[in-house]
Design a protein around this motif. Sequence first.
Motif, mmCIF file in Angstrom:
data_model
loop_
_atom_site.group_PDB
_atom_site.id
_atom_site.type_symbol
_atom_site.label_atom_id
_atom_site.label_comp_id
_atom_site.label_asym_id
_atom_site.label_seq_id
_atom_site.Cartn_x
_atom_site.Cartn_y
_atom_site.Cartn_z
ATOM 1 N N UNK A 126 0.817 -1.221 0.000
ATOM 2 C CA UNK A 126 0.000 0.000 0.000
ATOM 3 C C UNK A 126 0.847 1.266 0.000
ATOM 4 N N UNK A 127 2.165 1.116 0.122
ATOM 5 C CA UNK A 127 3.033 2.283 0.125
ATOM 6 C C UNK A 127 4.342 1.993 0.817
ATOM 7 N N UNK A 128 5.117 3.042 1.053
ATOM 8 C CA UNK A 128 6.444 2.895 1.652
ATOM 9 C C UNK A 128 6.368 2.177 2.994
ATOM 10 N N UNK A 129 7.247 1.218 3.194
ATOM 11 C CA UNK A 129 7.404 0.438 4.421
ATOM 12 C C UNK A 129 6.274 -0.560 4.671
ATOM 13 N N UNK A 130 5.318 -0.695 3.746
ATOM 14 C CA UNK A 130 4.298 -1.743 3.858
ATOM 15 C C UNK A 130 4.817 -2.966 3.117
ATOM 16 N N UNK A 131 5.588 -3.788 3.820
ATOM 17 C CA UNK A 131 6.387 -4.806 3.154
ATOM 18 C C UNK A 131 6.028 -6.246 3.511
ATOM 19 N N UNK A 132 5.452 -6.492 4.671
ATOM 20 C CA UNK A 132 5.287 -7.869 5.142
ATOM 21 C C UNK A 132 3.827 -8.275 5.199
ATOM 22 N N UNK A 133 3.570 -9.535 4.858
ATOM 23 C CA UNK A 133 2.273 -10.138 5.145
ATOM 24 C C UNK A 133 2.510 -11.346 6.043
#
Length: 408
Positions: A377-384
């Motif tokens: 969703x954007x910067x630093x939204x990296x992990x699931x």
Amino acid sequence: MSMMVGRRAALALPLVAAPALVRAQGSTLRIGVLSDMAGPYAGNTGPGSLAGARLAAEDFMKANPAIRVEIVSADAQNKVDVGSQAARSWLDTQGVDAILDVPMSALALNIIDIVKEKNKVALFTGPASSDLTGRACSPNHVHWVYDSWSLAHALGTATVQVGGDTWFFLTADYAFGHSLERDTSAFVTAAGGRIVGSVRHPFPGTADFSSYLLQAQGSRAKVLGLANAGADAVNSIKQAAEFGLTRRGMRIAAMLTQVNDVHALGLEAAQGLLVTESFYWDMNDGTRAFTERFVRERGGQRPGMIHAGGYSAALHYLKAVASLGVAQGKADGAAVVRRMKEMPTDDPLFGQGTVRADGRKIHSMHLFQVKTPAESRGAWDYFKLLQSVPPEQSFRPMAEGGCALVRT
């Protein structure tokens, strides 16, 4: 140079402690953050660990206004002799009561002897070796955040279960890398996989991994296991992509890859990686609230698990000293560690937990997968999140570690 954390102006002080410090007296506690301030581990430790400790001191002093907390720091430069000299100087002449972080396992093993000799406290949040609460356990230190056993348990087992049953290791040639390769190999073989080869690279000392990656490619292993971290792991992943290892079907199991490493790689290169963490900044309201404060300290950087561990470990240490009384806490580090083990841990980043008799801090570990660019969703939204491992399963059973404190 020292700082009273409760004053906003003090937060702009330099990261490296000045050589001459006035001995802390009376009701003042001093924590020294011994870390990598500019080298390959700095993004995951260093300045962020210092920020975490500062925020913990701020929160503690709000609740305990009669106790003053100072945070100092030094750059160990990832050298055992440099870090050990700094630690001895702190404890002998500069009134430091506890040493925090220490991201290099070889240095941490040396610090254990120093704090035991001086009867002070080590709060290990950066090093990975599971030996710190095994054969090297002591009454004067605790190990927070993660270790090589916890990383290997979740990631090694999960990778074999999805078809990655032959492994080749690229390993940092010192205590951390050796421990991580050893622990991961045990879980890979227990899950039915095989280790087909390994190669060790110097640490610190190389940014070119091409010859090692060619050996990995020639092994025909399905998985390249990276038993390194920080900039070394980032460079290994980038160069593996350049050599086409992933295009040829080799998986990369980056055993200690954190959110700041993914930020450095970018999602295009990091997408699909499996990572094991004990903390993620966007997990819940408590982690997001802490992140807002951390971002202001660090100019937009999100905290990783070691930064969060700096906050959590420092706060629990300070609570333990307060319960004993500052005078006793400064005089008897082993008594502080005993109190830390007696008191349940509780903070907004790791939740409720305990410190075991062997010094191991217990909490959940989480298996994440790095998102694709389209999923983010954007910067630093990296992990699931794929899986959370409960605390009692996240770390090596205490009876299996060989800690003398447990046997006695």
